[in-house]
Motif scaffolding. Structure first.
Motif, short mmCIF file in Angstrom:
data_model
loop_
_atom_site.label_atom_id
_atom_site.label_comp_id
_atom_site.label_asym_id
_atom_site.label_seq_id
_atom_site.Cartn_x
_atom_site.Cartn_y
_atom_site.Cartn_z
N ASN A 117 0.83 -1.21 0.00
CA ASN A 117 0.00 0.00 0.00
C ASN A 117 0.87 1.26 0.00
O ASN A 117 0.61 2.21 -0.76
N GLU B 117 2.48 1.72 -3.41
CA GLU B 117 1.49 2.18 -4.39
C GLU B 117 1.22 3.67 -4.22
O GLU B 117 1.20 4.42 -5.21
N HIS B 118 1.05 4.12 -2.98
CA HIS B 118 0.78 5.54 -2.74
C HIS B 118 1.97 6.43 -3.09
O HIS B 118 1.79 7.60 -3.41
#
Length: 99
Positions: free
Chosen positions: A26, A29-30
């Motif tokens: 996560n 991805e961010h």
């Protein structure tokens, strides 16, 4: 993120099975950073944002078969660790809080 710190362009050890925690995926991805990019840096001996003593430990671990750790700052105050097990059977991407 700091640029690669070593001139090695070829892998220096086997990564084994690739694993990642959901939190690490996560965060990557961010930050729009590829897990593969960090895995390549790690495998080529670019240990990222480590102190000199930890870098030296990794260099020694290449010969003694100990665990390898890289740390990459991917955003302000957010690090991703890449850890390869001593037996080189697996490499995991994780956040320090996942450890």
């Amino acid at each position: 993120m700091n640029p690669p710190s070593t001139p090695h362009a070829v892998p220096r050890f086997r990564l084994g099975r690739i694993l990642a925690t959901p939190a690490a995926l996560n965060a990557l991805e961010h930050a729009s950073i590829s897990a593969i990019y960090l895995l390549i840096r790690h495998a080529c001996g670019d240990w990222g944002d480590l102190c000199d003593a930890d870098r030296q430990e990794n260099e020694l671990a290449l010969y003694t078969g100990a665990r390898l750790l890289s740390s990459y700052m991917i955003r302000d105050n957010l690090q991703v660790w890449v850890i390869t097990e001593a037996d080189r059977s697996a490499t995991t991407l994780l956040l320090p809080g996942d450890y």
